[in-house]
Design a protein around this motif. Structure first.
Motif, short mmCIF file in Angstrom:
data_model
loop_
_atom_site.label_atom_id
_atom_site.label_comp_id
_atom_site.label_asym_id
_atom_site.label_seq_id
_atom_site.Cartn_x
_atom_site.Cartn_y
_atom_site.Cartn_z
N ASN A 136 -11.04 -25.01 -114.79
CA ASN A 136 -11.49 -24.44 -113.52
C ASN A 136 -11.70 -22.94 -113.63
N ALA A 137 -10.80 -22.27 -114.36
CA ALA A 137 -10.92 -20.82 -114.54
C ALA A 137 -12.13 -20.47 -115.40
N VAL A 138 -12.37 -21.27 -116.45
CA VAL A 138 -13.55 -21.05 -117.30
C VAL A 138 -14.81 -21.21 -116.47
N TYR A 139 -14.86 -22.26 -115.67
CA TYR A 139 -16.02 -22.52 -114.81
C TYR A 139 -16.27 -21.34 -113.86
N GLY A 140 -15.22 -20.89 -113.19
CA GLY A 140 -15.38 -19.78 -112.26
C GLY A 140 -15.81 -18.50 -112.96
N THR A 141 -15.22 -18.23 -114.12
CA THR A 141 -15.56 -17.02 -114.85
C THR A 141 -16.98 -17.07 -115.41
N TYR A 142 -17.38 -18.24 -115.89
CA TYR A 142 -18.76 -18.40 -116.37
C TYR A 142 -19.75 -18.10 -115.25
N ASN A 143 -19.52 -18.70 -114.08
CA ASN A 143 -20.39 -18.40 -112.94
C ASN A 143 -20.38 -16.92 -112.61
N ALA A 144 -19.19 -16.32 -112.68
CA ALA A 144 -19.08 -14.89 -112.39
C ALA A 144 -19.90 -14.06 -113.37
N MET A 145 -19.83 -14.39 -114.65
CA MET A 145 -20.57 -13.64 -115.65
C MET A 145 -22.08 -13.79 -115.47
N VAL A 146 -22.52 -15.00 -115.09
CA VAL A 146 -23.94 -15.21 -114.83
C VAL A 146 -24.45 -14.23 -113.77
N ALA A 196 -20.46 -13.17 -108.12
CA ALA A 196 -19.63 -12.98 -109.31
C ALA A 196 -18.18 -12.72 -108.93
N VAL A 197 -17.97 -11.83 -107.98
CA VAL A 197 -16.61 -11.52 -107.55
C VAL A 197 -15.95 -12.75 -106.93
N GLY A 198 -16.70 -13.44 -106.05
CA GLY A 198 -16.15 -14.64 -105.44
C GLY A 198 -15.80 -15.70 -106.46
N ASP A 199 -16.68 -15.91 -107.44
CA ASP A 199 -16.43 -16.93 -108.45
C ASP A 199 -15.30 -16.53 -109.41
N ALA A 200 -15.24 -15.26 -109.77
CA ALA A 200 -14.18 -14.80 -110.69
C ALA A 200 -12.81 -14.97 -110.04
N ILE A 201 -12.68 -14.50 -108.81
CA ILE A 201 -11.41 -14.65 -108.10
C ILE A 201 -11.18 -16.13 -107.78
N GLY A 202 -12.26 -16.82 -107.42
CA GLY A 202 -12.14 -18.24 -107.11
C GLY A 202 -11.67 -19.05 -108.30
N GLY A 203 -12.09 -18.66 -109.51
CA GLY A 203 -11.63 -19.35 -110.71
C GLY A 203 -10.12 -19.21 -110.89
N GLN A 204 -9.60 -18.03 -110.57
CA GLN A 204 -8.15 -17.83 -110.64
C GLN A 204 -7.44 -18.58 -109.52
N VAL A 205 -8.03 -18.53 -108.32
CA VAL A 205 -7.45 -19.25 -107.18
C VAL A 205 -7.40 -20.75 -107.47
N ALA A 206 -8.44 -21.26 -108.13
CA ALA A 206 -8.52 -22.71 -108.40
C ALA A 206 -7.39 -23.19 -109.30
N ARG A 207 -6.74 -22.27 -110.02
CA ARG A 207 -5.57 -22.66 -110.80
C ARG A 207 -4.47 -23.22 -109.90
N LEU A 208 -4.43 -22.72 -108.65
CA LEU A 208 -3.40 -23.17 -107.72
C LEU A 208 -3.57 -24.63 -107.33
N ALA A 209 -4.79 -25.15 -107.48
CA ALA A 209 -5.03 -26.55 -107.13
C ALA A 209 -4.21 -27.49 -108.00
N GLY A 210 -3.79 -27.00 -109.17
CA GLY A 210 -2.99 -27.83 -110.05
C GLY A 210 -1.50 -27.71 -109.80
N THR A 211 -1.09 -26.71 -109.00
CA THR A 211 0.34 -26.51 -108.74
C THR A 211 0.71 -26.77 -107.28
#
Length: 493
Positions: free
Chosen positions: A66-76, A442-457
């Motif tokens: 999820n973090a890779v996905y969010g960061t990839y979108n952010a970099m795009v 990019a900012v939304g996706d980058a932070i969103g990728g980190q936030v999405a880590r919480l979906a697993g906890t």
């Protein structure tokens, strides 16, 4: 030239496309194929990353995927900022779009190579190419209209429909090929789509006239050589830093993802500071940029939730929905086509609505509506997750309903945001401002990728409800500040 005039030359008048300049058709189709390649690959990316090695995947944990996905979108979208600068100062929007399309196609072809390393190498090329193409093709659309014309929002909505036509078709093809046959075959289909896009753009260039043919603020002589030298030095430093990480054993997925998230936020803060302190922009342009800061924050918050459709919601579709129809289990990625088909239906209606309402509904109000609807979609998703507690498979109609609400919010914010960016942009930063708009994603996706880590906890109902309610509250706060933001916009509606 007045600061209220559009930047760039106009294409030939006469021929029309749905009542708009004929050049819109060439840009419409180019963007359609580019989005076909982007969304086709994106629809299967997280599923490929999390799939077992025995199933042809990389077997990366869901949190990291999820973090890779969010960061990839952010970099795009982050690369849209230097991509806009390249167009403004070096080669012009038209050539930027062409070279961007070529590099994107190359990236997808690399991803089609059936090895693990090819995916990350291909993504790097796609990031670079999209940075050149994405902001500059939107700038060329903006050049077709007067800056404060009510038809401008309608034109961007039609352009937005082309984006989503490609996004609708792509998962149906890449999803079936990737999930049912071979992941890399799905990536290869995305490559073919981008190739069509490049060919269409070259063949349709006669419709564009002089639009985007020259840089808006070209660097010449010593200034140009100095800029190219700095680019070369910066590239060398970046490659050296990556080599150090690799040799030190720190070059892990999580390290790179965290580093790029920090870079995305710092670049955003730095770029806004640069524009707001630039003495060459007028006081009116500076006021409009202050208004734009608010719109930027609202947009980043919107994309933080919205773009989890390809990560958290995509995994939910794969693991917790009943996808069997008549004995056939359709690919989870097919549900990624729901969002764009709803936009295809809704975009013309939104275009007609904005044209009819004219300036009676302000841009900040449209943003507020988008945030509230986006939040309500996650509130509904919390109910879907609760229904799936205990391992029960839920109907995919839950996700269809969630996407329908998000689409209504997107049509209130995204095409309107594109238009507002071209209207509020200081003349000096024409194409770069489109890059800044994509930096909100990019900012939304980058932070969103980190936030999405919480979906697993966190428990899924708590996760969706927390961020859904937060978006609703922010939307209501945006309504309260509408008058102040409109004042800062200095006559722009």
């Amino acid at each position: 030239m007045s600061s209220d005039a559009p930047v760039g030359a106009r294409p030939p008048a006469g021929k029309t496309f749905f009542g708009h300049p004929r050049a819109l058709s060439t840009l419409f189709l180019t963007e359609m194929w580019e989005r076909f390649s982007f969304y086709g690959m994106r629809a299967i990316l997280v599923l490929y990353l999390t799939a077992a090695v025995a199933d042809g995947g990389l077997d990366i944990g869901e949190s990291s995927a999820n973090a890779v996905y969010g960061t990839y979108n952010a970099m795009v979208y982050l690369m849209a900022l230097p991509g806009g600068w390249v167009a403004d100062r070096l080669i012009g929007a038209r050539r930027s779009v062409l070279w961007g399309g070529v590099v994107i196609a190359a990236g997808h072809y690399v991803m089609a190579i059936p090895t693990g390393w090819s995916v990350f190498a291909g993504m790097a090329l796609i990031v670079l190419g999209t940075g050149l193409l994405k902001p500059n093709i939107s700038t060329m659309v903006g050049d077709l209209y007067e800056r404060d014309s009510p038809r401008r929002d309608a034109g961007f909505s039609i352009f937005y429909m082309g984006i989503n036509l490609g996004a609708f078709i792509a998962p149906l093809i890449t999803g079936f090929l990737g999930e049912k046959i071979n992941w890399h075959l799905g990536f290869g289909a995305a490559a073919v789509g981008m190739t069509f896009g490049v060919l269409q753009y070259v063949l349709g260039r006669r419709n564009l006239g002089d639009a985007g043919a020259r840089p808006a603020d070209p660097l010449l002589g010593a200034d140009r050589r100095r800029a190219l030298t700095r680019i070369g030095v910066a590239t060398g430093i970046l490659l050296a830093a990556l080599l150090v990480l690799l040799l030190a054993g720190w070059f892990t997925v999580d390290t790179v993802v965290n580093l790029l998230t920090v870079v995305t936020v710092l670049v955003t803060v730095g770029y806004f500071a640069r524009i707001l302190t630039d003495r060459e922009i007028s006081s009116t342009e500076r006021s409009r940029m202050k208004a734009y800061v608010w719109l930027f924050v609202f947009a980043a918050s919107f994309w933080l939730i919205y773009d989890q459709a390809g990560s958290v919601l995509n995994i939910f579709a794969a693991d917790q929905t009943d996808r069997s129809v008549g004995g056939f289990t359709f690919p989870a990625s097919w549900l990624q086509s729901v969002n764009p088909i709803l936009i295809i239906i809704g975009a013309p209606l939104a275009a007609a609505l904005w044209l009819k309402l004219g300036h009676r509904v302000s841009t900040p109000t449209k943003f507020a509506v988008g945030l509230v609807l986006n939040g309500l979609s996650f509130v509904l998703m919390a109910a879907a997750a609760r229904a799936a507690v205990g391992g029960d498979l839920v109907s995919p109609l839950w996700l269809v309903a969630v996407y329908a609400i998000q689409v209504a919010g997107e049509l209130s914010l995204s095409p309107v945001g594109l238009s507002a960016t071209t209207k509020l942009a200081p003349v000096k930063y024409a194409s770069q401002m489109l890059g800044l708009w994509f930096l909100a994603t990019a900012v939304g996706d980058a932070i969103g990728g980190q936030v999405a880590r919480l979906a697993g906890t966190w428990s899924q109902p708590v996760y969706f409800l927390t961020f859904g309610l937060a978006s609703v509250v922010l939307g209501l706060a945006a309504v309260m500040f509408t008058r102040q933001i409109r004042h800062l916009m200095a006559g722009i509606h």
